[in-house]
Design a protein around this motif. Structure first.
Motif, PDB file in Angstrom:
ATOM      1  N   LEU A 138       5.335   4.260  -8.599  1.00  0.00           N
ATOM      2  CA  LEU A 138       4.144   4.134  -9.426  1.00  0.00           C
ATOM      3  C   LEU A 138       3.108   3.245  -8.761  1.00  0.00           C
ATOM      4  N   ARG A 139       3.570   2.193  -8.097  1.00  0.00           N
ATOM      5  CA  ARG A 139       2.621   1.330  -7.380  1.00  0.00           C
ATOM      6  C   ARG A 139       1.888   2.134  -6.310  1.00  0.00           C
ATOM      7  N   GLU A 140       2.587   3.040  -5.680  1.00  0.00           N
ATOM      8  CA  GLU A 140       1.950   3.873  -4.663  1.00  0.00           C
ATOM      9  C   GLU A 140       0.893   4.788  -5.267  1.00  0.00           C
ATOM     10  N   HIS A 141       1.019   5.098  -6.550  1.00  0.00           N
ATOM     11  CA  HIS A 141       0.050   5.948  -7.228  1.00  0.00           C
ATOM     12  C   HIS A 141      -1.226   5.196  -7.568  1.00  0.00           C
ATOM     13  N   ILE A 142      -1.140   3.905  -7.885  1.00  0.00           N
ATOM     14  CA  ILE A 142      -2.330   3.229  -8.428  1.00  0.00           C
ATOM     15  C   ILE A 142      -2.886   2.114  -7.552  1.00  0.00           C
ATOM     16  N   TYR A 143      -2.102   1.557  -6.629  1.00  0.00           N
ATOM     17  CA  TYR A 143      -2.664   0.534  -5.762  1.00  0.00           C
ATOM     18  C   TYR A 143      -3.625   1.195  -4.778  1.00  0.00           C
ATOM     19  N   PRO A 144      -4.837   0.664  -4.612  1.00  0.00           N
ATOM     20  CA  PRO A 144      -5.767   1.253  -3.644  1.00  0.00           C
ATOM     21  C   PRO A 144      -5.236   1.085  -2.226  1.00  0.00           C
ATOM     22  N   PRO A 145      -5.725   1.919  -1.287  1.00  0.00           N
ATOM     23  CA  PRO A 145      -5.216   1.848   0.095  1.00  0.00           C
ATOM     24  C   PRO A 145      -5.226   0.446   0.691  1.00  0.00           C
ATOM     25  N   ALA A 146      -6.276  -0.327   0.400  1.00  0.00           N
ATOM     26  CA  ALA A 146      -6.384  -1.667   0.980  1.00  0.00           C
ATOM     27  C   ALA A 146      -5.303  -2.610   0.485  1.00  0.00           C
ATOM     28  N   MET A 147      -4.636  -2.252  -0.629  1.00  0.00           N
ATOM     29  CA  MET A 147      -3.633  -3.143  -1.210  1.00  0.00           C
ATOM     30  C   MET A 147      -2.228  -2.551  -1.155  1.00  0.00           C
ATOM     31  N   GLN A 148      -2.056  -1.427  -0.453  1.00  0.00           N
ATOM     32  CA  GLN A 148      -0.737  -0.791  -0.404  1.00  0.00           C
ATOM     33  C   GLN A 148       0.321  -1.696   0.221  1.00  0.00           C
ATOM     34  N   ALA A 149      -0.085  -2.519   1.199  1.00  0.00           N
ATOM     35  CA  ALA A 149       0.883  -3.404   1.844  1.00  0.00           C
ATOM     36  C   ALA A 149       1.496  -4.389   0.865  1.00  0.00           C
ATOM     37  N   GLU A 150       0.795  -4.696  -0.214  1.00  0.00           N
ATOM     38  CA  GLU A 150       1.289  -5.670  -1.183  1.00  0.00           C
ATOM     39  C   GLU A 150       2.468  -5.135  -1.993  1.00  0.00           C
ATOM     40  N   ILE A 151       2.662  -3.827  -1.977  1.00  0.00           N
ATOM     41  CA  ILE A 151       3.838  -3.265  -2.633  1.00  0.00           C
ATOM     42  C   ILE A 151       5.095  -3.760  -1.945  1.00  0.00           C
ATOM     43  N   ARG A 152       5.014  -3.848  -0.622  1.00  0.00           N
ATOM     44  CA  ARG A 152       6.187  -4.275   0.153  1.00  0.00           C
ATOM     45  C   ARG A 152       6.229  -5.776   0.374  1.00  0.00           C
ATOM     46  N   GLN A 153       5.068  -6.444   0.248  1.00  0.00           N
ATOM     47  CA  GLN A 153       5.012  -7.887   0.475  1.00  0.00           C
ATOM     48  C   GLN A 153       4.278  -8.566  -0.689  1.00  0.00           C
ATOM     49  N   PRO A 154       4.834  -8.498  -1.904  1.00  0.00           N
ATOM     50  CA  PRO A 154       4.078  -8.976  -3.048  1.00  0.00           C
ATOM     51  C   PRO A 154       3.912 -10.479  -3.119  1.00  0.00           C
TER      52      PRO A 154
END
Length: 304
Positions: A282-298
């Motif tokens: 779900l995070r991959e669905h709504i986090y914008p591209p610039a913030m995708q890395a934060e899914i793995r490094q919150p």
């Protein structure tokens, strides 16, 4: 995503004005597909003046099982319900409505649970801490309820509300104190000194050129920021706080953390448990591209 809709499909609606940027349809429909639930969530463009008629008419359709509410309708639905959860009554709004087996319409508000889950996800301490909530609207009230109710283990937060309308902040504080006998107050300044956490529940940051809702340079070195806004993230507030080395997080995680509560409310207990364990898709669905890395490094913005 390919949705298969038939006469047996259960329908959920999300009315709002506007609805162009709502994220919940993508999230819910991804969940329905992943867990093979025969259901769909559809956005509905409904002007404020037409909401009461729309709400009553929509539930005439027996396969409409529930609604999610987008602004400006969260506060309009309370008087149209057969029952409402405590937090919804205190905040004066709901963001979810379900049809029960005996055809009652019940509503509740999960913004607060979303905030608590997000703070815990990012390991931002709030229990027993001093929190400054910027704003005194519906969302701010939900945030305040969550902060005073979500701290049973190590003590509720000490919450102060600031709003440019002093009477509005005092009203929210008085309401929370009356319901929960909580340590809440209204303050006449957004000065952040002495606070461990600042929560932005104002619209400042949605429009280019908006002033920062708080002077980040004056925040304590250990303090954190949570900005509940979804559009325009990372907002200037989040960027400024991160530039100082503070733990500053965007509002997307509030949506993620609400999803198990929504699914449980709609009767999908097993799916709710699964999402509580793993919601990265779900995070991959709504986090914008610039913030995708934060899914793995919150946690990379933690202050020393």
């Amino acid at each position: 995503m390919t949705l298969s809709i038939s006469g047996s499909t259960q329908v959920y609606l999300i009315p709002g004005d506007p609805v162009r940027n709502v994220r919940l349809p993508r999230m819910f429909n991804a969940v329905f597909e992943r867990f093979e639930i025969d259901a769909v969530l559809l956005p509905m463009q409904v002007p404020r003046r037409d909401f009461a008629v729309f709400f009553s008419s929509a539930f005439l359709a027996r396969n409409v099982r529930g609604m999610l509410l987008a602004p400006p309708h969260k506060a309009l639905v309370i008087d149209l319900l057969d029952g409402c959860g405590l937090i919804g009554r205190v905040a004066g709004s709901v963001n979810v409505v379900r049809r029960t087996d005996d055809n009652r319409l019940e509503g509740d508000l999960f913004d607060g649970e979303g905030l608590i889950g997000a703070l815990d996800h990012y390991r931002i301490p709030f229990r027993g801490k001093r929190v400054l909530v910027l704003g005194a609207g519906v969302s701010a009230a939900a945030v305040g309820v969550a902060l005073v109710e979500g701290g049973e283990v190590n003590g509720a937060a000490h919450v102060a509300f600031f709003d440019t309308s002093a009477g509005k902040a005092a009203g929210v504080a008085a309401k929370l104190d009356a319901f929960f006998d909580a340590d809440v107050s209204a303050v006449d300044s957004n000065a952040p000194e002495g606070y461990d956490l600042v929560v932005n529940a104002t619209p400042l940051g949605l429009n280019e050129g908006d002033a920062l809702p708080v002077d980040v340079a004056r925040m304590e070195r250990h303090a954190a920021v949570f900005d509940i806004l979804l559009r325009g993230q990372p907002t200037p507030l989040v960027q400024a706080a991160r530039a100082r080395g503070l733990n500053a997080q965007a509002g997307f995680e509030m949506l993620i953390q609400q999803m198990p509560h929504y699914l449980r409310y709609f009767g999908h207990e097993q799916v709710a448990r699964a999402l509580s364990k793993d919601a990265d898709f779900l995070r991959e669905h709504i986090y914008p591209p610039a913030m995708q890395a934060e899914i793995r490094q919150p946690l990379r913005y933690h202050a020393p």
